[in-house]
Design a protein around this motif. Sequence first.
Motif, PDB file in Angstrom:
ATOM      1  N   VAL A 188     -10.990  -5.695   6.268  1.00  0.00           N
ATOM      2  CA  VAL A 188     -11.253  -4.257   6.080  1.00  0.00           C
ATOM      3  C   VAL A 188     -10.180  -3.434   6.802  1.00  0.00           C
ATOM      4  CG1 VAL A 188     -12.847  -2.379   6.629  1.00  0.00           C
ATOM      5  CG2 VAL A 188     -13.719  -4.474   5.621  1.00  0.00           C
ATOM      6  N   GLY A 189      -9.849  -3.828   8.028  1.00  0.00           N
ATOM      7  CA  GLY A 189      -8.806  -3.116   8.785  1.00  0.00           C
ATOM      8  C   GLY A 189      -7.485  -3.147   8.032  1.00  0.00           C
ATOM      9  N   CYS A 190      -7.097  -4.326   7.554  1.00  0.00           N
ATOM     10  CA  CYS A 190      -5.819  -4.460   6.840  1.00  0.00           C
ATOM     11  C   CYS A 190      -5.852  -3.709   5.510  1.00  0.00           C
ATOM     12  CB  CYS A 190      -5.504  -5.922   6.576  1.00  0.00           C
ATOM     13  SG  CYS A 190      -5.100  -6.827   8.061  1.00  0.00           S
ATOM     14  N   PHE A 191      -6.987  -3.789   4.821  1.00  0.00           N
ATOM     15  CA  PHE A 191      -7.110  -3.134   3.519  1.00  0.00           C
ATOM     16  C   PHE A 191      -6.890  -1.625   3.652  1.00  0.00           C
ATOM     17  CE2 PHE A 191     -10.072  -0.917   0.573  1.00  0.00           C
ATOM     18  CZ  PHE A 191      -9.406  -1.181  -0.608  1.00  0.00           C
ATOM     19  N   TYR A 192      -7.597  -0.997   4.584  1.00  0.00           N
ATOM     20  CA  TYR A 192      -7.419   0.455   4.745  1.00  0.00           C
ATOM     21  C   TYR A 192      -6.023   0.796   5.244  1.00  0.00           C
ATOM     22  CZ  TYR A 192     -12.219   1.539   3.545  1.00  0.00           C
ATOM     23  OH  TYR A 192     -13.378   1.707   2.869  1.00  0.00           O
ATOM     24  N   GLY A 193      -5.484  -0.058   6.107  1.00  0.00           N
ATOM     25  CA  GLY A 193      -4.117   0.182   6.588  1.00  0.00           C
ATOM     26  C   GLY A 193      -3.108   0.131   5.456  1.00  0.00           C
ATOM     27  N   MET A 194      -3.210  -0.907   4.631  1.00  0.00           N
ATOM     28  CA  MET A 194      -2.215  -1.116   3.573  1.00  0.00           C
ATOM     29  C   MET A 194      -2.307  -0.075   2.466  1.00  0.00           C
ATOM     30  SD  MET A 194      -0.522  -4.086   4.123  1.00  0.00           S
ATOM     31  CE  MET A 194      -0.290  -5.260   2.845  1.00  0.00           C
ATOM     32  N   LYS A 195      -3.473   0.559   2.314  1.00  0.00           N
ATOM     33  CA  LYS A 195      -3.537   1.533   1.218  1.00  0.00           C
ATOM     34  C   LYS A 195      -3.458   2.978   1.714  1.00  0.00           C
ATOM     35  CE  LYS A 195      -8.395   2.230   0.123  1.00  0.00           C
ATOM     36  NZ  LYS A 195      -8.570   3.302  -0.808  1.00  0.00           N
ATOM     37  N   THR A 196      -2.946   3.126   2.953  1.00  0.00           N
ATOM     38  CA  THR A 196      -2.786   4.465   3.507  1.00  0.00           C
ATOM     39  C   THR A 196      -1.756   5.272   2.725  1.00  0.00           C
ATOM     40  OG1 THR A 196      -3.245   3.579   5.684  1.00  0.00           O
ATOM     41  CG2 THR A 196      -2.205   5.746   5.613  1.00  0.00           C
ATOM     42  N   THR A 197      -2.126   6.512   2.413  1.00  0.00           N
ATOM     43  CA  THR A 197      -1.137   7.436   1.857  1.00  0.00           C
ATOM     44  C   THR A 197      -1.336   8.779   2.542  1.00  0.00           C
ATOM     45  OG1 THR A 197      -2.731   7.971   0.128  1.00  0.00           O
ATOM     46  CG2 THR A 197      -0.979   6.446  -0.471  1.00  0.00           C
ATOM     47  N   GLY A 198      -0.337   9.638   2.467  1.00  0.00           N
ATOM     48  CA  GLY A 198      -0.498  10.996   2.965  1.00  0.00           C
ATOM     49  C   GLY A 198      -0.171  11.187   4.436  1.00  0.00           C
ATOM     50  N   GLY A 199       0.874  10.498   4.907  1.00  0.00           N
ATOM     51  CA  GLY A 199       1.417  10.761   6.242  1.00  0.00           C
ATOM     52  C   GLY A 199       0.445  10.475   7.369  1.00  0.00           C
ATOM     53  N   THR A 200       0.656  11.170   8.496  1.00  0.00           N
ATOM     54  CA  THR A 200      -0.137  10.879   9.694  1.00  0.00           C
ATOM     55  C   THR A 200      -1.616  11.194   9.494  1.00  0.00           C
ATOM     56  OG1 THR A 200       0.689  12.985  10.451  1.00  0.00           O
ATOM     57  CG2 THR A 200       1.623  11.042  11.475  1.00  0.00           C
ATOM     58  N   GLN A 201      -1.906  12.222   8.697  1.00  0.00           N
ATOM     59  CA  GLN A 201      -3.308  12.529   8.409  1.00  0.00           C
ATOM     60  C   GLN A 201      -3.978  11.352   7.717  1.00  0.00           C
ATOM     61  OE1 GLN A 201      -3.538  16.137   6.083  1.00  0.00           O
ATOM     62  NE2 GLN A 201      -4.723  17.053   7.734  1.00  0.00           N
ATOM     63  N   GLY A 202      -3.229  10.751   6.804  1.00  0.00           N
ATOM     64  CA  GLY A 202      -3.724   9.595   6.070  1.00  0.00           C
ATOM     65  C   GLY A 202      -4.033   8.437   7.009  1.00  0.00           C
ATOM     66  N   VAL A 203      -3.196   8.259   8.045  1.00  0.00           N
ATOM     67  CA  VAL A 203      -3.423   7.189   9.017  1.00  0.00           C
ATOM     68  C   VAL A 203      -4.760   7.424   9.724  1.00  0.00           C
ATOM     69  CG1 VAL A 203      -2.566   6.059  11.105  1.00  0.00           C
ATOM     70  CG2 VAL A 203      -0.963   6.785   9.341  1.00  0.00           C
ATOM     71  N   GLY A 204      -5.018   8.682  10.078  1.00  0.00           N
ATOM     72  CA  GLY A 204      -6.285   9.021  10.722  1.00  0.00           C
ATOM     73  C   GLY A 204      -7.473   8.694   9.833  1.00  0.00           C
ATOM     74  N   ARG A 205      -7.340   9.073   8.555  1.00  0.00           N
ATOM     75  CA  ARG A 205      -8.433   8.800   7.613  1.00  0.00           C
ATOM     76  C   ARG A 205      -8.677   7.301   7.468  1.00  0.00           C
ATOM     77  NH1 ARG A 205      -6.354  13.096   4.531  1.00  0.00           N
ATOM     78  NH2 ARG A 205      -5.035  11.658   3.359  1.00  0.00           N
ATOM     79  N   SER A 206      -7.592   6.537   7.344  1.00  0.00           N
ATOM     80  CA  SER A 206      -7.733   5.087   7.181  1.00  0.00           C
ATOM     81  C   SER A 206      -8.436   4.467   8.373  1.00  0.00           C
ATOM     82  CB  SER A 206      -6.363   4.426   7.063  1.00  0.00           C
ATOM     83  OG  SER A 206      -5.750   4.818   5.913  1.00  0.00           O
ATOM     84  N   THR A 207      -8.037   4.925   9.573  1.00  0.00           N
ATOM     85  CA  THR A 207      -8.610   4.366  10.791  1.00  0.00           C
ATOM     86  C   THR A 207     -10.116   4.584  10.814  1.00  0.00           C
ATOM     87  OG1 THR A 207      -6.553   4.986  11.845  1.00  0.00           O
ATOM     88  CG2 THR A 207      -8.337   4.369  13.294  1.00  0.00           C
ATOM     89  N   THR A 208     -10.531   5.834  10.533  1.00  0.00           N
ATOM     90  CA  THR A 208     -11.957   6.148  10.527  1.00  0.00           C
ATOM     91  C   THR A 208     -12.687   5.295   9.498  1.00  0.00           C
ATOM     92  OG1 THR A 208     -11.272   8.389  10.999  1.00  0.00           O
ATOM     93  CG2 THR A 208     -13.585   8.085  10.451  1.00  0.00           C
ATOM     94  N   SER A 209     -12.143   5.252   8.272  1.00  0.00           N
ATOM     95  CA  SER A 209     -12.811   4.479   7.218  1.00  0.00           C
ATOM     96  C   SER A 209     -12.935   3.014   7.599  1.00  0.00           C
ATOM     97  CB  SER A 209     -12.022   4.552   5.911  1.00  0.00           C
ATOM     98  OG  SER A 209     -11.752   5.870   5.589  1.00  0.00           O
ATOM     99  N   ALA A 210     -11.901   2.475   8.240  1.00  0.00           N
ATOM    100  CA  ALA A 210     -11.922   1.051   8.591  1.00  0.00           C
ATOM    101  C   ALA A 210     -13.057   0.755   9.567  1.00  0.00           C
ATOM    102  CB  ALA A 210     -10.581   0.636   9.191  1.00  0.00           C
TER     103      ALA A 210
END
Lengths: 286, 254
Positions: free
Chosen positions: B207-229
């Motif tokens: 799950v961690g890798c999945f959300y990380g690998m499909k991150t889009t949208g710059g630093t904001q996107g990284v924040g979103r991925s982290t939360t979702s993971a």
Amino acid sequence: MTPGDSTILRFEDVSLHFDTTVALDRVSFEMHPGQTYVVFGAAGSGKTMLLKVAVGLVRPNSGRVWLFGEEITHLREQDLFDMRARVGILFQEGGLFDSLTVAENVAYPLTNQRVLRHAITERSSNGNGAARTVEDRVRESLRFVELEETLDKFPAELSGGMRRRVGIARAVVSEPALLLYDSPTAGLDPITANTIVALILKERDLRNTATIMVTHRYQDGHLMANFRYNPNSGQIERAGGGRDVGQVSTKFLVMNGGRLVFEGTEPELQANQDEYVRKFLRAGGA
Amino acid sequence: MLNLLKPPIEAFQEFVLLSIRAFRNIFRSPHYADDIFIQMDVIGVGSLFIVSLIGLFSGIVMALQMARALTQYGAQGQVGQIVSITLVRELGPVLTAVLVAGRNASGIASELGSMKVTEQIDAMRALGTDPIQKLVTPRLIALAAVLPLLTIISDFIGLTGGYFIASTMLGLTFSEYWTSAWQVLEYNDIAQGLLKPLVFAVIIALVGCFYGMKTTGGTQGVGRSTTSAVVSSSVWIFVLTAFITYVWNRAFAQ
């Protein structure tokens, strides 16, 4: 029509879209050895995707792509790795690995690309005294971008311009036949930007590498088309004197909304009356 | 309706494909042993202190709660059994996994997400490395190796916390507490207590890798991925523990 082996890169009716956004819309062009292509386009016009499709990092929805005369549209990722070993790429965001030092970053293609790794071990196991080790080539490449002293630093310790130069060193270390530069001068001050273009010219003219440069600065394209590197003086000088290498081999592409709206030489570009195309000429002011 | 269902189904499909590739790569060269050991250190050694601390207090709390209830029936001698069963079967694996999910699913998603938005993942592919082989598989192997170990440590420290309460508040002796705690455990409790962290490890890593690998949208996107993971992996941990417990009870019903 089957493209001859002489093409370095060929796009045929290539389209790519993500959900509702069109990234590439029926793009076709053909590139030959020793040619330089300069690609202009506004943000989101599909310039970056053009480069990514060219090396199979993104697969097009329709159309076909040939790299070095071989169709790559349906190649497996494993086979694409070997094709990509012959291409150098400078990414817009640099794409340097934060966790590796500058030297490790530059050595990465040599130690990870199967074909390149084999070539190096083979040469050294043949007892070829003149064989260059990975370290020699990394040093050579960093010397080329004049950053030899940064070997043991991490990318985060470097300035934006220096990171871009390390990116170039990593792109050229494998001595590729095709080099792709994605907005190499974006976000840099004019002096640093010119240094970067000078390096690109130097690489192109020393090894006669086919080069595609994506940019929004007209001046970059103008330099690519009209200047060349003189190995004797070590300077960049205006091409000309009966042997106008630059003018003949440099082509310009202009992209708008994923479509190729212009393809031609610099004089043709200057003569073009299209409002969108002219915007890039004005913006550069060269 | 169909349009509403499309994105989650597509995401699930991508997740399954990533999982298949990650597992397949375990048996394929090149193997990045260095990366596996680095991840074991980051995840295992890095989580040791917090996992021990939470283990200790969950044991203490269990013993405190049970002490009151059991004293009413004069059965305070059984506190060791209850702490032992609940920790080994359920609390140890779940609490450890939720902590590691909070600490490392987020870490993995943000690290891979940053690499994605700075084009390092593309660069990796352009330079002849399969990012799943280099980034996902080592994390999967490392987590699968260390999470069961962390769970064992957490269980043991939890039992020690329980002993602390049993001896100070209930007056149980060392052997009274530990003998009952030890004897109540059956092999299938231990098997269940080790299978769960193994499954959770796979979930946290993928799950961690999945959300990380499909991150889009710059630093904001990284924040979103982290939360979702973190949210997804935590939810999955609870869903799967319920499922495994149910299946286990059916299979080993006495």
